[in-house]
Design a protein around this motif. Structure first.
Motif, PDB file in Angstrom:
ATOM      1  N   GLU A  36       0.809  -1.215   0.000  1.00  0.00           N
ATOM      2  CA  GLU A  36       0.000   0.000   0.000  1.00  0.00           C
ATOM      3  C   GLU A  36       0.843   1.265   0.000  1.00  0.00           C
ATOM      4  O   GLU A  36       0.402   2.294  -0.459  1.00  0.00           O
ATOM      5  CB  GLU A  36      -0.926   0.019   1.213  1.00  0.00           C
ATOM      6  N   GLY A  37       2.036   1.197   0.542  1.00  0.00           N
ATOM      7  CA  GLY A  37       2.894   2.365   0.629  1.00  0.00           C
ATOM      8  C   GLY A  37       2.724   3.082   1.954  1.00  0.00           C
ATOM      9  O   GLY A  37       1.795   2.831   2.710  1.00  0.00           O
ATOM     10  N   VAL A  41       3.339   8.166   0.475  1.00  0.00           N
ATOM     11  CA  VAL A  41       3.105   7.575  -0.846  1.00  0.00           C
ATOM     12  C   VAL A  41       1.616   7.622  -1.176  1.00  0.00           C
ATOM     13  O   VAL A  41       1.226   7.983  -2.291  1.00  0.00           O
ATOM     14  CB  VAL A  41       3.636   6.126  -0.902  1.00  0.00           C
ATOM     15  N   LYS A  42       0.778   7.277  -0.205  1.00  0.00           N
ATOM     16  CA  LYS A  42      -0.674   7.321  -0.427  1.00  0.00           C
ATOM     17  C   LYS A  42      -1.138   8.739  -0.748  1.00  0.00           C
ATOM     18  O   LYS A  42      -1.957   8.943  -1.640  1.00  0.00           O
ATOM     19  CB  LYS A  42      -1.417   6.810   0.806  1.00  0.00           C
ATOM     20  N   ARG A  45      -0.053   9.626  -4.255  1.00  0.00           N
ATOM     21  CA  ARG A  45      -0.881   8.904  -5.224  1.00  0.00           C
ATOM     22  C   ARG A  45      -2.272   9.532  -5.323  1.00  0.00           C
ATOM     23  O   ARG A  45      -2.824   9.697  -6.407  1.00  0.00           O
ATOM     24  CB  ARG A  45      -0.966   7.429  -4.824  1.00  0.00           C
ATOM     25  N   LYS A  46      -2.808   9.924  -4.171  1.00  0.00           N
ATOM     26  CA  LYS A  46      -4.131  10.552  -4.155  1.00  0.00           C
ATOM     27  C   LYS A  46      -4.110  11.877  -4.908  1.00  0.00           C
ATOM     28  O   LYS A  46      -4.999  12.154  -5.716  1.00  0.00           O
ATOM     29  CB  LYS A  46      -4.586  10.766  -2.709  1.00  0.00           C
ATOM     30  N   ALA A  48      -2.045  12.779  -7.297  1.00  0.00           N
ATOM     31  CA  ALA A  48      -1.867  12.495  -8.724  1.00  0.00           C
ATOM     32  C   ALA A  48      -3.184  12.049  -9.361  1.00  0.00           C
ATOM     33  O   ALA A  48      -3.523  12.474 -10.473  1.00  0.00           O
ATOM     34  CB  ALA A  48      -0.788  11.428  -8.920  1.00  0.00           C
ATOM     35  N   LEU A  49      -3.939  11.213  -8.653  1.00  0.00           N
ATOM     36  CA  LEU A  49      -5.229  10.758  -9.169  1.00  0.00           C
ATOM     37  C   LEU A  49      -6.247  11.890  -9.239  1.00  0.00           C
ATOM     38  O   LEU A  49      -7.034  11.967 -10.184  1.00  0.00           O
ATOM     39  CB  LEU A  49      -5.768   9.609  -8.312  1.00  0.00           C
ATOM     40  N   GLU A  52      -5.407  13.813 -12.265  1.00  0.00           N
ATOM     41  CA  GLU A  52      -5.819  13.046 -13.438  1.00  0.00           C
ATOM     42  C   GLU A  52      -7.341  13.133 -13.627  1.00  0.00           C
ATOM     43  O   GLU A  52      -7.835  13.262 -14.744  1.00  0.00           O
ATOM     44  CB  GLU A  52      -5.375  11.593 -13.268  1.00  0.00           C
ATOM     45  N   HIS A  77      -9.950   4.090  -7.654  1.00  0.00           N
ATOM     46  CA  HIS A  77      -8.747   4.258  -6.842  1.00  0.00           C
ATOM     47  C   HIS A  77      -8.883   5.432  -5.872  1.00  0.00           C
ATOM     48  O   HIS A  77      -8.424   5.351  -4.735  1.00  0.00           O
ATOM     49  CB  HIS A  77      -7.515   4.395  -7.732  1.00  0.00           C
ATOM     50  N   LEU A  81      -8.934   5.407  -1.637  1.00  0.00           N
ATOM     51  CA  LEU A  81      -8.087   6.293  -0.838  1.00  0.00           C
ATOM     52  C   LEU A  81      -8.899   7.270   0.006  1.00  0.00           C
ATOM     53  O   LEU A  81      -8.355   8.173   0.616  1.00  0.00           O
ATOM     54  CB  LEU A  81      -7.122   7.058  -1.748  1.00  0.00           C
TER      55      LEU A  81
END
Length: 102
Positions: A36-37, A41-42, A45-46, A48-49, A52, A77, A81
């Protein structure tokens, strides 16, 4: 006992990562960070999503089905999160990102 239960579900790579652990808790902690990181990292990733999601547009030559797959991937995703969406918001977003020449 709990170590055996955890190891039965692991791939070879995951097993070797935790094979030296002495407790199920230690195995779990290593696997959690690996799969999961960390919190940082989470968070990255959140973000970046979210970017996007906000910039989602239908690409030239892309089918509606392909756009819907990308959209579903991003939304699923983000929901995993912790983001929440209502149906109206999602419907409006997907309609706005479609190419108007269709």
């Amino acid at each position: 006992m709990d170590c055996n239960i955890i190891t039965y579900t692991l791939s070879c790579d995951e097993f070797f990562r935790v094979s030296q652990c002495s407790s199920g808790k230690e195995m779990w902690d290593i696997l959690e960070v690996t799969l999961e990181g960390t919190t940082d990292v989470k968070r990255a990733r959140k973000h970046a999503l979210i970017q996007e999601y906000e910039l989602l547009r239908m690409q030239k030559g892309e089918s509606i089905c392909d756009v819907q797959k990308r959209f579903s991937y991003i939304v699923n995703h983000l929901m995993s999160l912790g983001n929440t969406f209502n149906k109206k918001e999602l419907n409006i977003k997907i309609l706005k990102c479609l190419d108007r020449t269709l």
